[in-house]
Design a protein around this motif. Structure first.
Motif, mmCIF file in Angstrom:
data_model
loop_
_atom_site.group_PDB
_atom_site.id
_atom_site.type_symbol
_atom_site.label_atom_id
_atom_site.label_comp_id
_atom_site.label_asym_id
_atom_site.label_seq_id
_atom_site.Cartn_x
_atom_site.Cartn_y
_atom_site.Cartn_z
ATOM 1 N N VAL A 220 15.474 -17.462 -8.488
ATOM 2 C CA VAL A 220 14.768 -18.368 -9.393
ATOM 3 C C VAL A 220 14.489 -17.707 -10.745
ATOM 4 O O VAL A 220 14.531 -18.365 -11.784
ATOM 5 N N LEU A 221 14.229 -16.403 -10.757
ATOM 6 C CA LEU A 221 13.940 -15.719 -12.020
ATOM 7 C C LEU A 221 15.213 -15.355 -12.779
ATOM 8 O O LEU A 221 15.142 -15.092 -13.978
ATOM 9 N N GLN A 222 16.328 -15.305 -12.085
ATOM 10 C CA GLN A 222 17.594 -14.866 -12.686
ATOM 11 C C GLN A 222 17.425 -13.485 -13.305
ATOM 12 O O GLN A 222 17.679 -13.281 -14.495
ATOM 13 N N CYS A 223 16.967 -12.527 -12.498
ATOM 14 C CA CYS A 223 16.686 -11.180 -12.979
ATOM 15 C C CYS A 223 17.332 -10.155 -12.060
ATOM 16 O O CYS A 223 17.988 -10.507 -11.082
ATOM 17 N N SER A 224 17.111 -8.898 -12.351
ATOM 18 C CA SER A 224 17.656 -7.828 -11.527
ATOM 19 C C SER A 224 16.891 -7.719 -10.210
ATOM 20 O O SER A 224 15.782 -8.243 -10.068
ATOM 21 N N LYS A 225 17.487 -7.005 -9.283
ATOM 22 C CA LYS A 225 16.863 -6.794 -7.984
ATOM 23 C C LYS A 225 15.538 -6.040 -8.116
ATOM 24 O O LYS A 225 14.561 -6.371 -7.444
ATOM 25 N N GLU A 226 15.499 -5.050 -8.999
ATOM 26 C CA GLU A 226 14.288 -4.254 -9.190
ATOM 27 C C GLU A 226 13.150 -5.087 -9.774
ATOM 28 O O GLU A 226 12.002 -4.964 -9.354
ATOM 29 N N ASP A 227 13.477 -5.951 -10.741
ATOM 30 C CA ASP A 227 12.451 -6.814 -11.334
ATOM 31 C C ASP A 227 11.951 -7.838 -10.315
ATOM 32 O O ASP A 227 10.757 -8.150 -10.273
ATOM 33 N N ALA A 228 12.847 -8.351 -9.491
ATOM 34 C CA ALA A 228 12.447 -9.300 -8.448
ATOM 35 C C ALA A 228 11.535 -8.625 -7.433
ATOM 36 O O ALA A 228 10.553 -9.223 -6.982
ATOM 37 N N GLU A 229 11.823 -7.376 -7.096
ATOM 38 C CA GLU A 229 10.953 -6.646 -6.174
ATOM 39 C C GLU A 229 9.580 -6.403 -6.795
ATOM 40 O O GLU A 229 8.568 -6.487 -6.112
ATOM 41 N N LYS A 230 9.546 -6.126 -8.084
ATOM 42 C CA LYS A 230 8.272 -5.912 -8.777
ATOM 43 C C LYS A 230 7.413 -7.170 -8.711
ATOM 44 O O LYS A 230 6.232 -7.109 -8.362
ATOM 45 N N VAL A 231 8.011 -8.318 -9.014
ATOM 46 C CA VAL A 231 7.274 -9.586 -8.952
ATOM 47 C C VAL A 231 6.912 -9.911 -7.504
ATOM 48 O O VAL A 231 5.792 -10.332 -7.211
ATOM 49 N N GLY A 232 7.854 -9.697 -6.587
ATOM 50 C CA GLY A 232 7.604 -9.988 -5.177
ATOM 51 C C GLY A 232 6.476 -9.164 -4.598
ATOM 52 O O GLY A 232 5.642 -9.679 -3.851
ATOM 53 N N LEU A 233 6.419 -7.893 -4.930
ATOM 54 C CA LEU A 233 5.330 -7.048 -4.438
ATOM 55 C C LEU A 233 3.989 -7.465 -5.034
ATOM 56 O O LEU A 233 2.955 -7.409 -4.357
ATOM 57 N N ALA A 234 3.996 -7.892 -6.298
ATOM 58 C CA ALA A 234 2.753 -8.378 -6.918
ATOM 59 C C ALA A 234 2.285 -9.660 -6.231
ATOM 60 O O ALA A 234 1.096 -9.834 -5.971
ATOM 61 N N LEU A 235 3.227 -10.561 -5.921
ATOM 62 C CA LEU A 235 2.851 -11.791 -5.224
ATOM 63 C C LEU A 235 2.379 -11.493 -3.806
ATOM 64 O O LEU A 235 1.419 -12.087 -3.317
ATOM 65 N N ASP A 236 3.056 -10.572 -3.146
ATOM 66 C CA ASP A 236 2.678 -10.196 -1.782
ATOM 67 C C ASP A 236 1.297 -9.561 -1.753
ATOM 68 O O ASP A 236 0.553 -9.726 -0.798
ATOM 69 N N LYS A 237 0.941 -8.853 -2.802
ATOM 70 C CA LYS A 237 -0.384 -8.233 -2.899
ATOM 71 C C LYS A 237 -1.489 -9.284 -2.815
ATOM 72 O O LYS A 237 -2.554 -9.040 -2.260
ATOM 73 N N TYR A 238 -1.219 -10.471 -3.366
ATOM 74 C CA TYR A 238 -2.194 -11.557 -3.347
ATOM 75 C C TYR A 238 -1.917 -12.551 -2.220
ATOM 76 O O TYR A 238 -2.355 -13.693 -2.262
ATOM 77 N N PHE A 239 -1.157 -12.135 -1.216
ATOM 78 C CA PHE A 239 -0.915 -12.888 0.011
ATOM 79 C C PHE A 239 -0.200 -14.210 -0.205
ATOM 80 O O PHE A 239 -0.477 -15.196 0.480
ATOM 81 N N VAL A 240 0.707 -14.251 -1.170
ATOM 82 C CA VAL A 240 1.573 -15.419 -1.291
ATOM 83 C C VAL A 240 2.484 -15.403 -0.067
ATOM 84 O O VAL A 240 3.080 -14.369 0.247
ATOM 85 N N PRO A 241 2.568 -16.505 0.673
ATOM 86 C CA PRO A 241 3.365 -16.518 1.903
ATOM 87 C C PRO A 241 4.817 -16.099 1.668
ATOM 88 O O PRO A 241 5.446 -16.512 0.693
ATOM 89 N N LEU A 242 5.335 -15.287 2.574
ATOM 90 C CA LEU A 242 6.677 -14.736 2.427
ATOM 91 C C LEU A 242 7.775 -15.779 2.588
ATOM 92 O O LEU A 242 8.900 -15.556 2.165
ATOM 93 N N LYS A 243 7.464 -16.915 3.180
ATOM 94 C CA LYS A 243 8.484 -17.954 3.371
ATOM 95 C C LYS A 243 8.386 -19.061 2.332
ATOM 96 O O LYS A 243 8.905 -20.149 2.535
ATOM 97 N N SER A 244 7.741 -18.775 1.220
ATOM 98 C CA SER A 244 7.600 -19.761 0.152
ATOM 99 C C SER A 244 8.945 -20.041 -0.508
ATOM 100 O O SER A 244 9.822 -19.181 -0.556
ATOM 101 N N LYS A 245 9.049 -21.256 -1.037
ATOM 102 C CA LYS A 245 10.215 -21.633 -1.831
ATOM 103 C C LYS A 245 9.772 -21.676 -3.287
ATOM 104 O O LYS A 245 8.698 -22.173 -3.597
ATOM 105 N N PHE A 246 10.622 -21.177 -4.169
ATOM 106 C CA PHE A 246 10.266 -21.022 -5.570
ATOM 107 C C PHE A 246 11.059 -21.978 -6.451
ATOM 108 O O PHE A 246 12.223 -22.260 -6.180
ATOM 109 N N TYR A 247 10.390 -22.460 -7.522
ATOM 110 C CA TYR A 247 11.001 -23.386 -8.472
ATOM 111 C C TYR A 247 10.617 -22.970 -9.884
ATOM 112 O O TYR A 247 9.514 -22.485 -10.121
ATOM 113 N N LYS A 248 11.525 -23.195 -10.810
ATOM 114 C CA LYS A 248 11.269 -22.851 -12.201
ATOM 115 C C LYS A 248 10.651 -24.049 -12.914
ATOM 116 O O LYS A 248 11.160 -25.157 -12.835
#
Length: 114
Positions: free
Chosen positions: A46-74
């Motif tokens: 959804v972000l159209q970014c690199s793997k490292e940037d996606a992991e950075k955003v994903g870890l930040a979202l996971d820190k705030y307990f965003v469910p891991l099975k969420s679907k993302f939209y732009k």
């Protein structure tokens, strides 16, 4: 004699800790590989970014307990929404360095609570 017994027990303890932590690390790596990789991949798509940037955003979202099975939209250039399996909705925005600027989930601003 007491020093030899203490040294022997210390060595046994170190061996035990090494084997225990090796098993724990394997479990953590398996969880990252099986659960988080698909989460990071959906974010990367959804972000159209690199793997490292996606992991950075994903870890930040996971820190705030965003469910891991969420679907993302732009929504627009820097704002994205997500929906979890239960139908709860949220949104987040990022800056050009992929840092979270806002994170709202089910009507609550999670970054303001931090």
């Amino acid at each position: 004699m007491k020093e030899n017994i203490a040294l022997f027990l210390a060595i046994l303890y170190l061996i035990y800790r090494y084997k225990t932590y090796k098993n724990v690390n394997k479990i953590i790596e398996d969880r990252i590989e099986n659960v988080h990789r698909s989460f990071f991949k959906r974010i990367q798509d959804v972000l159209q970014c690199s793997k490292e940037d996606a992991e950075k955003v994903g870890l930040a979202l996971d820190k705030y307990f965003v469910p891991l099975k969420s679907k993302f939209y732009k929504i627009d250039n820097n704002t994205y929404s997500f929906v979890d399996e239960g139908g709860f909705k949220g949104s987040f925005s990022i800056d050009q360095n992929y840092n979270l600027l806002t994170l709202e989930y089910n009507g609550v601003d999670l970054l303001a609570l931090h």
